[in-house]
Design an enzyme around this catalytic site. Structure first.
Site, PDB file in Angstrom:
ATOM      1  CG  ASP A 194      -2.238   0.712   0.969  1.00  0.00           C
ATOM      2  OD1 ASP A 194      -2.271   1.637   0.126  1.00  0.00           O
ATOM      3  OD2 ASP A 194      -3.245   0.366   1.614  1.00  0.00           O
ATOM      4  CD  GLU A 226      -6.608   5.359   2.979  1.00  0.00           C
ATOM      5  OE1 GLU A 226      -5.660   5.026   3.711  1.00  0.00           O
ATOM      6  OE2 GLU A 226      -6.457   5.636   1.768  1.00  0.00           O
TER       7      GLU A 226
END
Length: 614
Positions: free
Chosen positions: A292, A497
């Site tokens: 990521d 997020e």
């Protein structure tokens, strides 16, 4: 030597040669510098043509945190990406780039693209065929902009709505998530009968490289904390969170992204057992595993310190391609040094490079590296917007319809005399789309082209109907206006997020107070725009005449009016248990103490049915 002769002498350049032979030939010709370059993914804003060419960079990314070019057309993006692609194919070995982007509910960075409902809304449809068709549409709009690689879908199983990425999950139910992995077939195409499980597959130039994320357990962290810790036995991790990846592998998913989160205290990007022994070994994944964004920096405290050690840990754990995205020269230098010192074996590097090249060969990037401008007209086209509208109407969950049994409030009357439309979300396209729309965190207002709830109602209502819109109706408006009914659109502001982590889950922007004020005076339909269930007090629910969970529907507001006026039936079912109070969380179907406000699978219809999953 002619071009044909050169192609025949270089096996990797021969499109008719078996892919594994092409991989073997190309790897044998590569220097360590070129191999490490292929393992490197860098951000557009720091990339240079010379570095892409000279360092044999394997991939580029337009990160979600960077602002998009304001109203830049897809053709502008295609031109930019093609320039970097030309630099890549001009390198010594001519290995093309795989350019990646987070197109998680449409080609969402691009102005004018079709924005589909976020995954939680698609989970509410339970329609695998719809998800597949959406995947195919997204693939076209992504390829039209010159991009080959989509960091989607998220196949997390969200067990706690406090998680800031809840809306990126299809459901708390593993079986629903598994069903909706059909979107991969839309993105990549349908593998042929007999296709080897775990081997990557991309059908052609109208498809993209898909990415199943985030491996593994990201939806099960303690208290729903993003990038947190999932505490469970291996059996529980496997049965709840890992199971959707089996479906992804059977569908030929080309890449998998590791999770920021930890399992029982060990970060996934450092987890050799789960990444290498399980995913690549036991499950037989043959594509490549990507990190990521800046995930390697998170392997040390303070973040980014002792970077060489972070590189050592992640690569040896099984990460094949690293989304650096900025410190790429340091990453390349450190990785080369680690190989030369013997701390990372060349066999590990070759394994990573073979996986990356396998995906590039499968995707046809060597034969067709550049954008296909004939696809430009697909972006935001009528066909895709109709598909998004279908998805909206199938995703809507009717939670209440009428205050008295036998006297439903919906469907509404199109020729009503006077209608009030109010609320923070009634005329805000950005709020309607949510996070990951144009910007990483999303934004407010007319951030792209589309139809708001207000737009949709004005299009549908009769010519003689007076439609009054006030975000916050004045006392004068609410008194003595003789409204037939009110539509109140409230919900969450956009987030993504960790910014979305929320332990309170109340309706923001005084949404509950607004509903109460209006519903005390006017028969009211509440349309809740949110990425998850929110707190609804029983007293507030009693005041409403009808309540619809619309999730984060995207650009096509007409999907809402299609259903509330009765042109289509309500089909959506709750993909998550709707809790009563946050003190109950986490709460999931099957828990011994589960007594929710609305259970998983709940959904009313005009036929007076309560739909619940078995």
């Amino acid at each position: 030597m002619s071009q044909v002769e050169e192609t025949m002498s270089y096996v990797y350049k021969n499109p008719n040669a078996p892919i594994e032979d092409r991989i073997k030939d190309l790897v044998s010709r590569m220097t360590l510098q070129e191999k490490v370059g292929q393992m490197t993914q860098i951000e557009l804003c720091v990339a240079t043509l010379d570095d892409v060419r000279n360092l044999s960079i394997g991939s580029m990314v337009s990160g979600g945190g960077k602002e998009p070019l304001e109203k830049a057309m897809a053709s502008d993006w295609a031109e930019t990406i093609d320039r970097f692609q030309q630099a890549a194919v001009d390198s010594r070995l001519g290995i093309p780039l795989a350019y990646g982007i987070d197109a998680v509910h449409g080609n969402n960075r691009f102005y004018g693209a079709t924005i589909f409902p976020h995954n939680i809304g698609l989970g509410a449809t339970g329609d695998a065929d719809l998800a597949q068709r959406i995947g195919a549409a997204v693939a076209l709009e992504v390829r039209a902009s010159g991009i080959h690689f989509n960091f989607a879908p998220c196949v997390a199983v969200c067990r706690d709505p406090r998680w800031g990425r809840c809306y990126e999950s299809f459901s708390e139910d593993t079986n629903i998530v598994r069903k909706m992995t059909s979107i991969i077939t839309g993105l990549q195409g349908q593998p042929p009968v007999g296709h080897s499980k775990g081997y990557p597959f991309v059908a052609g130039r109208y498809n993209v490289i898909a990415c199943a994320k985030h491996f593994v357990g990201d939806g099960g962290t303690e208290k729903g904390i993003n990038e947190g810790n999932t505490i469970s036995s291996y059996d529980e991790l496997e049965s709840i969170h890992m199971a959707p990846y089996l479906d992804c592998l059977y569908k030929g998913v080309s890449t998998v992204m590791a999770s920021y989160s930890s399992w029982n205290g060990c970060k996934l990007h450092a987890h050799h057992f789960l990444l290498t022994e399980i995913l690549k070994g036991k499950l037989g994944f043959k594509g490549f595993l990507i990190s990521d964004w800046k995930a390697l920096d998170r392997l040390s405290e303070p973040r980014g310190s002792n970077y060489r050690r972070c590189v050592y840990t992640a690569i040896n754990a099984g990460i094949d391609m690293v989304m650096v995205p900025y410190r790429y020269k340091q990453f390349i230098e450190d990785l080369i040094s680690l190989v030369e010192s013997g701390e990372i074996q060349m066999t590990r590097i070759d394994d990573a490079v073979e996986r990356i090249l396998r995906v590039k060969f499968v995707a046809g990037l060597f034969e067709y590296p550049f954008s296909d401008r004939s696809l430009l007209d697909t972006i935001g086209c009528k066909l895709h917007r109709e598909l998004a509208r279908e998805a909206v109407r199938k995703s809507l969950v009717l939670l209440k319809n009428g205050k008295n049994p036998g006297k439903p409030f919906l469907p509404l009357e199109k020729n009503a005399e006077r209608v009030l439309i109010a609320g923070t979300h009634a005329n805000n396209l950005g709020y309607q789309c949510g996070g990951w729309t144009r910007y990483w965190q999303g934004s407010s207002g007319r951030i792209t082209t589309g139809t708001t709830i207000l737009d949709a109602f004005r299009e549908v209502m009769g010519e003689k109907t007076e439609v009054i819109y006030e975000k916050y109706p004045s006392p004068n408006t609410l008194s003595g206006q003789n409204f037939s009914f009110a539509i109140v659109g409230v919900g969450e502001e956009p987030y993504a997020e960790s910014a979305g982590d929320n332990s309170e889950l109340v309706i923001p922007l005084n949404g509950s107070e607004l509903i109460s004020t209006i519903a005390d005076r006017i028969p009211t339909l509440v349309i809740l725009i949110s990425g998850r269930p929110l707190v609804i007090e029983p007293s507030l629910l009693e005041k409403m005449d009808a309540l619809v969970a619309a999730w984060l529907p995207g650009t096509e507001g007409r999907g809402i009016t299609d259903v509330v006026f009765g042109d289509y039936e309500f089909e959506g079912r709750l993909p998550m248990t709707w809790f009563r109070t946050t003190e109950e969380l986490p709460i999931n179907k099957g828990d011994n103490s589960c007594d929710p406000l609305f259970p998983l699978g709940f959904g009313l219809t005009y036929k007076k049915e309560n739909l619940q999953s078995k």
